[in-house]
Design a protein around this motif. Structure first.
Motif, PDB file in Angstrom:
ATOM      1  N   GLY A 172       0.808  -1.206   0.000  1.00 55.05           N
ATOM      2  CA  GLY A 172       0.000   0.000   0.000  1.00 55.05           C
ATOM      3  C   GLY A 172       0.841   1.255   0.000  1.00 55.05           C
ATOM      4  N   LEU A 173       0.147   2.407   0.012  1.00 52.04           N
ATOM      5  CA  LEU A 173       0.786   3.713  -0.183  1.00 52.04           C
ATOM      6  C   LEU A 173       0.286   4.713   0.845  1.00 52.04           C
ATOM      7  CD1 LEU A 173       2.333   5.872  -1.958  1.00 52.04           C
ATOM      8  CD2 LEU A 173       0.215   6.044  -3.311  1.00 52.04           C
ATOM      9  N   VAL A 174       1.220   5.505   1.390  1.00 54.65           N
ATOM     10  CA  VAL A 174       0.892   6.682   2.206  1.00 54.65           C
ATOM     11  C   VAL A 174       1.258   7.915   1.394  1.00 54.65           C
ATOM     12  CG1 VAL A 174       1.400   7.976   4.323  1.00 54.65           C
ATOM     13  CG2 VAL A 174       1.325   5.479   4.381  1.00 54.65           C
ATOM     14  N   ILE A 175       0.445   8.957   1.485  1.00 52.42           N
ATOM     15  CA  ILE A 175       0.763  10.240   0.856  1.00 52.42           C
ATOM     16  C   ILE A 175       0.852  11.277   1.965  1.00 52.42           C
ATOM     17  CG2 ILE A 175       0.048  12.009  -0.794  1.00 52.42           C
ATOM     18  CD1 ILE A 175      -1.589   9.840  -2.240  1.00 52.42           C
ATOM     19  N   THR A 176       2.065  11.705   2.278  1.00 55.92           N
ATOM     20  CA  THR A 176       2.271  12.769   3.263  1.00 55.92           C
ATOM     21  C   THR A 176       3.665  13.326   3.084  1.00 55.92           C
ATOM     22  OG1 THR A 176       1.919  13.407   5.579  1.00 55.92           O
ATOM     23  CG2 THR A 176       3.202  11.415   5.193  1.00 55.92           C
ATOM     24  N   ASN A 177       4.009  14.343   3.856  1.00 56.01           N
ATOM     25  CA  ASN A 177       5.333  14.956   3.774  1.00 56.01           C
ATOM     26  C   ASN A 177       5.664  15.594   5.110  1.00 56.01           C
ATOM     27  OD1 ASN A 177       4.567  18.000   3.653  1.00 56.01           O
ATOM     28  ND2 ASN A 177       3.273  17.059   2.074  1.00 56.01           N
ATOM     29  N   GLU A 178       6.840  16.179   5.216  1.00 57.68           N
ATOM     30  CA  GLU A 178       7.270  16.803   6.470  1.00 57.68           C
ATOM     31  C   GLU A 178       7.453  18.304   6.315  1.00 57.68           C
ATOM     32  OE1 GLU A 178      10.689  14.447   7.539  1.00 57.68           O
ATOM     33  OE2 GLU A 178       9.449  12.845   8.372  1.00 57.68           O
ATOM     34  N   GLY A 179       6.701  18.918   5.396  1.00 55.27           N
ATOM     35  CA  GLY A 179       6.748  20.360   5.215  1.00 55.27           C
ATOM     36  C   GLY A 179       5.957  21.069   6.300  1.00 55.27           C
ATOM     37  N   LYS A 180       5.852  22.386   6.168  1.00 49.78           N
ATOM     38  CA  LYS A 180       5.069  23.155   7.140  1.00 49.78           C
ATOM     39  C   LYS A 180       3.577  22.977   6.897  1.00 49.78           C
ATOM     40  CE  LYS A 180       8.616  26.643   8.008  1.00 49.78           C
ATOM     41  NZ  LYS A 180       9.000  28.072   7.929  1.00 49.78           N
ATOM     42  N   ASN A 181       3.206  22.689   5.641  1.00 54.56           N
ATOM     43  CA  ASN A 181       1.810  22.458   5.284  1.00 54.56           C
ATOM     44  C   ASN A 181       1.730  21.252   4.360  1.00 54.56           C
ATOM     45  OD1 ASN A 181       0.429  25.012   6.378  1.00 54.56           O
ATOM     46  ND2 ASN A 181       2.114  25.861   5.177  1.00 54.56           N
ATOM     47  N   PHE A 182       0.632  20.512   4.437  1.00 53.71           N
ATOM     48  CA  PHE A 182       0.469  19.350   3.565  1.00 53.71           C
ATOM     49  C   PHE A 182       0.436  19.781   2.107  1.00 53.71           C
ATOM     50  CE2 PHE A 182      -2.365  16.428   1.223  1.00 53.71           C
ATOM     51  CZ  PHE A 182      -1.574  15.290   1.286  1.00 53.71           C
ATOM     52  N   SER A 183      -0.459  20.716   1.768  1.00 57.36           N
ATOM     53  CA  SER A 183      -0.509  21.230   0.403  1.00 57.36           C
ATOM     54  C   SER A 183      -1.407  22.451   0.331  1.00 57.36           C
ATOM     55  CB  SER A 183      -1.028  20.170  -0.573  1.00 57.36           C
ATOM     56  OG  SER A 183      -1.140  20.716  -1.876  1.00 57.36           O
ATOM     57  N   ALA A 184      -0.915  23.480  -0.378  1.00 54.52           N
ATOM     58  CA  ALA A 184      -1.722  24.686  -0.590  1.00 54.52           C
ATOM     59  C   ALA A 184      -2.598  24.550  -1.827  1.00 54.52           C
ATOM     60  CB  ALA A 184      -0.817  25.907  -0.724  1.00 54.52           C
ATOM     61  N   GLY A 185      -2.617  23.363  -2.457  1.00 56.76           N
ATOM     62  CA  GLY A 185      -3.507  23.130  -3.593  1.00 56.76           C
ATOM     63  C   GLY A 185      -2.773  23.132  -4.918  1.00 56.76           C
ATOM     64  N   ALA A 186      -3.536  23.278  -5.983  1.00 55.21           N
ATOM     65  CA  ALA A 186      -2.972  23.226  -7.334  1.00 55.21           C
ATOM     66  C   ALA A 186      -2.042  24.402  -7.582  1.00 55.21           C
ATOM     67  CB  ALA A 186      -4.093  23.225  -8.370  1.00 55.21           C
ATOM     68  N   ASN A 187      -1.118  24.207  -8.482  1.00 53.18           N
ATOM     69  CA  ASN A 187      -0.191  25.260  -8.897  1.00 53.18           C
ATOM     70  C   ASN A 187      -0.950  26.228  -9.798  1.00 53.18           C
ATOM     71  OD1 ASN A 187       1.766  26.868 -10.079  1.00 53.18           O
ATOM     72  ND2 ASN A 187       3.224  25.203 -10.358  1.00 53.18           N
ATOM     73  N   ILE A 188      -1.491  27.304  -9.195  1.00 52.06           N
ATOM     74  CA  ILE A 188      -2.334  28.213  -9.983  1.00 52.06           C
ATOM     75  C   ILE A 188      -1.519  29.045 -10.963  1.00 52.06           C
ATOM     76  CG2 ILE A 188      -4.180  28.316  -8.263  1.00 52.06           C
ATOM     77  CD1 ILE A 188      -3.097  31.034  -7.393  1.00 52.06           C
ATOM     78  N   GLY A 189      -0.206  29.137 -10.734  1.00 52.96           N
ATOM     79  CA  GLY A 189       0.644  29.833 -11.697  1.00 52.96           C
ATOM     80  C   GLY A 189       0.631  29.116 -13.037  1.00 52.96           C
ATOM     81  N   MET A 190       0.674  27.795 -12.995  1.00 54.03           N
ATOM     82  CA  MET A 190       0.634  26.991 -14.213  1.00 54.03           C
ATOM     83  C   MET A 190      -0.718  27.153 -14.906  1.00 54.03           C
ATOM     84  SD  MET A 190       0.822  22.826 -14.424  1.00 54.03           S
ATOM     85  CE  MET A 190      -0.801  22.698 -13.633  1.00 54.03           C
ATOM     86  N   ILE A 191      -1.804  27.142 -14.117  1.00 56.21           N
ATOM     87  CA  ILE A 191      -3.145  27.317 -14.683  1.00 56.21           C
ATOM     88  C   ILE A 191      -3.260  28.688 -15.327  1.00 56.21           C
ATOM     89  CG2 ILE A 191      -5.600  27.527 -14.089  1.00 56.21           C
ATOM     90  CD1 ILE A 191      -5.045  25.502 -11.814  1.00 56.21           C
ATOM     91  N   PHE A 192      -2.751  29.723 -14.642  1.00 59.85           N
ATOM     92  CA  PHE A 192      -2.819  31.094 -15.146  1.00 59.85           C
ATOM     93  C   PHE A 192      -2.086  31.199 -16.483  1.00 59.85           C
ATOM     94  CE2 PHE A 192      -1.038  35.454 -15.290  1.00 59.85           C
ATOM     95  CZ  PHE A 192      -2.223  36.175 -15.282  1.00 59.85           C
TER      96      PHE A 192
END
Length: 808
Positions: free
Chosen positions: A537-557
């Motif tokens: 199986g798989l875990v999705i996590t990290n040791e940053g200050k935040n899990f994720s701020a969401g999609a890269n809106i710069g790329m979308i823009f």
């Protein structure tokens, strides 16, 4: 004896007491919160005909204190519903009720005589074996135990929470010579696993560990200001995040804490630590004494090192204090070549080396504050603790430092730094330029660092054995930093996949703010491929200050501005497909979020087989703020969940409305508990980890539990009931009335209608059962249409440049 904490009594409902009570309610414990009885009626009480015997009057102090705590922001409690776990009362009428409590925590005013009177009552009413602890930050613990019964003494110690108790992780335990070892062991376990704290065992010395080192560090800076001719804003710029300290840095922190509090601790240390070689640091500079005299104590008196005023145009401006003239002035922009050099260095340990090596005022301050700090903390062993790592634990957990002083020393190099300490010219009172003998012994024993990772477990230099030993409890934790180098399975620019052992892998993001772009999408799909081929199986996590701020809106823009809609459509489809793979892979996928979990981070969590989240998780679908709807499966998922909640004979539009408003109002949870209340989590498919350090180990354990139970790949849903025009009518009427009332803009109305169109399944003449893919296609179409809107592009650009949403 086996202990089970079902009910806690908190004696004293001030700032600390009321918030400690709230945190115990957070973990499901029943709380009895008591305080003194008022001696006088208020005019409002007299006008109502109340007397000093009226229950409302007798419990006024405790009720007002709790009410004030519950109104503070950020909140001390996970959910408003948890307030019912707290019962209030007073010392005269309700002290007898502590007989039903398993733990009594004293949090009254910092006066030994008053504490002793309270303990007289506790001794009278408590049942044998009940834990009794004091939250004092300055009074010696052994003095409070004098004259008590043997059972009282055996079950008594200090338990010092840091304020605010919900958010600051430090929990100091201070036993006396009479405290039962089993009590210390129990409190250590409870503090760690149940309260979610970093537990630090302290000796009964002045200010214990956290405040002894923290206040020394802050006061050292007040002396260095004069030595190095620094301004308030310079100190706060240099000693903030670049140094691995909180944004509030030094003087802003003093304003928040209150200068009077800082001074009281400093005076206590000056008086009660006569053998401290650096006690001159605790003797305050003249400008601090003058500020206290002027009652410039910080936020509580509306001015301290900073002061907020209105300018000629009525705008709020924050002035800073000129420490020479003691007058307020406009803040000056602070520039530093050293700080600029540290910006691209994400690794905090490598950044420390860059900071130390600079040549400007920032680097001079870095060296002038750290070299005496290293000397000071080395000399506090064994005075305040036998194990130096507890000092680092206290500074990280209580003061928000990314690295404790010994960890910084390691980063700079222990041996070479000793030579620099000996030659440093900008010395503080009591600094001799010589570290404790045990540090030299460590180097002589061939141990070049205070810490060393061995087989993935963090070890510390044990002074007694002159060798490395595992930090107690470290073997129960999984720390990616400690295993990544040897156990990386695959990586790209945004993701690292690490083998956690026992057939489980972890997919870790490491982009800025852990935003999700093409590299993360690629990495997630690779992780699922690998897990399906070779792992359980798989875990999705990290040791940053935040899990994720969401999609890269710069790329979308960028794609939207260039009108590259085919490319944008493909990117959104890949995002959706990845969310669906998380749900419909052949192996269990557990997502372990924490802190900010927004947009795509929330959507991935919503599609996991299980969410093992930290108690402090701030989860939400916030796409409205940038002019779009959730496009990674979030809109679809809320339609699906609304469908599952529809009941016969129910007004189904009401269920849809609640889900719709959660997205439409971009609601972000203030806790893991509230994430469940908002519908981002599903009953039976999530669990909360109180201690962030245990999150990855808990998530791995859940993967193994699911795999060993015989995990079966679920089938994609084709039975989602959508309301079609029946629901759309409600959405359109609601959006129109909100626009007519000027609560939303025209563009908000358009986004709302697009969201409603997706969640209702489009233009269907009657309620219909549809598939997930049908809804995903609608979601993607609506997302792309909104990306073609000028006002959406304005919102995305504003978020990218200003960091906050635009309402246009």
């Amino acid at each position: 004896m086996n202990r089970n904490i079902k009910k806690v009594a908190v004696l004293g409902s001030g700032v600390m007491g009321s918030r400690i009570a709230c945190h115990f309610a957070n973990i499901g414990v029943e709380v009895l919160l008591l305080d003194i009885v008022p001696r006088e009626l208020l005019p409002a009480e007299e006008s109502k005909g109340l007397t000093l015997q009226s229950p409302a009057v007798r419990n006024r102090i405790v009720n007002q204190s709790l009410d004030t705590a519950l109104k503070t922001n950020p909140s001390p409690i996970y959910s408003k519903s948890y307030v019912s776990r707290i019962t209030t009362g007073n010392f005269e009428d309700n002290m007898k009720e502590i007989a039903s409590c398993d733990w009594v925590i004293e949090v009254v005013v910092e006066r030994l005589d008053i504490k002793k009177k309270v303990f007289d009552q506790v001794e009278e009413h408590r049942k044998a074996g009940t834990l009794i602890t004091s939250n004092t930050s300055g009074i010696p613990i052994h003095l409070m135990a004098e004259g008590r019964s043997a059972d009282f003494k055996a079950n008594f110690c200090g338990t010092h929470f840091f304020n605010p108790p919900r958010y600051l992780e430090l929990f100091e335990i201070i036993p006396t010579a009479d405290t039962d070892v089993a009590v210390v062991d129990f409190l250590t376990h409870f503090g760690d696993k149940m309260l979610g704290k970093t537990v630090v065992l302290c000796k009964d010395t002045p200010a214990f560990i956290g405040n002894r080192i923290g206040v020394y560090s802050m006061l050292a800076l007040t002396h260095l200001v004069e030595k190095l001719d620094l301004s308030v804003e310079e100190v706060d710029k240099y000693t903030g995040p670049a140094m691995g300290h909180p944004k509030s840095a030094t003087f802003r922190t003093a304003d928040v804490v209150g200068l009077d509090t800082l001074v009281n601790v400093a005076n206590g240390l000056d008086q009660n630590a006569p053998n401290d070689e650096a006690k001159g640091v605790f003797q305050l500079p003249a400008y601090i004494n003058k500020m206290v005299e002027n009652k410039w104590l910080g936020e509580k008196t509306k001015q301290g090192f900073y002061k907020k005023e209105k300018d000629d145009k009525g705008n709020s401006v924050i002035l800073s204090l000129d420490l020479k003239s003691l007058s307020y002035k406009e803040q000056e922009k602070v520039k530093s070549a050293t700080l600029e050099a540290t910006k691209p260095v994400d690794d905090i340990r490598k950044r420390m080396k860059v900071y130390e090596g600079g040549t400007d005022k920032a680097a001079t301050l870095f060296r002038a504050m750290h070299y005496p700090l290293f000397e000071y903390v080395s000399n506090r062993v064994p005075e305040i603790t036998e194990e130096f790592y507890r000092i680092d634990d206290a500074m990280r957990a209580g003061f928000g430092w990314e690295l404790g002083p010994f960890e910084v020393w390691d980063a700079l190099g222990v041996r070479e730094t000793i030579a620099k300490i000996q030659t440093e010219e900008k010395r503080l009172p009591g600094q001799r330029g010589e570290v404790a003998a045990w540090v030299h012994d460590m180097l002589a024993a061939g141990c070049e660092t205070f810490y060393k990772v061995i087989d993935g477990v963090k070890n510390f230099y044990d002074i007694a054995s002159k060798s490395y030993a595992p930090i107690p409890g470290a073997e129960d934790l999984i720390v990616l930093d400690h295993i990544r180098d040897e156990h990386t399975v695959w990586k790209n620019s945004g993701v690292t996949i690490t083998d956690l052992g026992d057939g489980v892998i972890n997919c870790e993001f490491h982009t800025k703010m852990n935003t999700i772009g093409g590299d993360v999408i690629q990495g997630l799909n690779k992780a699922i491929d690998l897990a399906e081929q070779q792992y359980k199986g798989l875990v999705i996590t990290n040791e940053g200050k935040n899990f994720s701020a969401g999609a890269n809106i710069g790329m979308i823009f960028m794609m939207a501005v260039e009108q590259d809609y085919d490319e944008l459509n493909m990117a959104v489809k890949m995002f959706q497909n990845t969310a669906m793979r998380i749900r419909y892979s052949s192996i269990p996928v557990v997502v372990a979020p924490f802190q900010l979990t927004l947009g795509g981070g929330c959507e991935f969590s919503m599609h996991a087989d299980f969410v093992q989240l930290h108690a402090e998780t701030y989860m939400g679908l916030v796409e409205f703020g940038v002019g779009v709807i959730p496009g990674g499966g979030g809109s679809k998922e809320f339609a699906l969940r609304a469908s599952d909640e529809y009941q016969p004979d129910q007004i189904v539009q009401n269920t849809l409305k609640e889900r719709f408003l959660t997205i439409g109002q971009a609601k972000v949870s203030t806790s893991a508990v509230e994430a469940a209340e908002l519908g981002y989590l599903q009953e039976g498919k999530y669990a909360i980890t109180m201690n962030r350090k245990r999150l990855l180990a808990d998530a791995k354990a859940k993967v193994l539990e699911l795999a060993n139970a015989g995990y079966v790949q679920p089938a994609a849903r084709k039975d989602i009931k959508v309301l079609g025009n029946q629901g759309l009518g409600i959405v359109y009427v609601g959006a129109s009335s909100m626009r007519a009332g000027n609560y939303i803009s025209d563009h908000d109305k358009k986004i709302s209608e697009k969201l409603g169109w997706v969640m209702c399944g489009g233009n269907l003449s009657a309620p219909t059962e549809v598939s997930e893919q049908y809804l995903l296609d609608l979601e993607r179409k609506a997302f792309l249409e909104l990306c073609a809107e000028r006002k959406t592009l304005e919102r995305i650009q504003h978020m990218l440049t200003k960091g906050k949403p635009l309402r246009n």
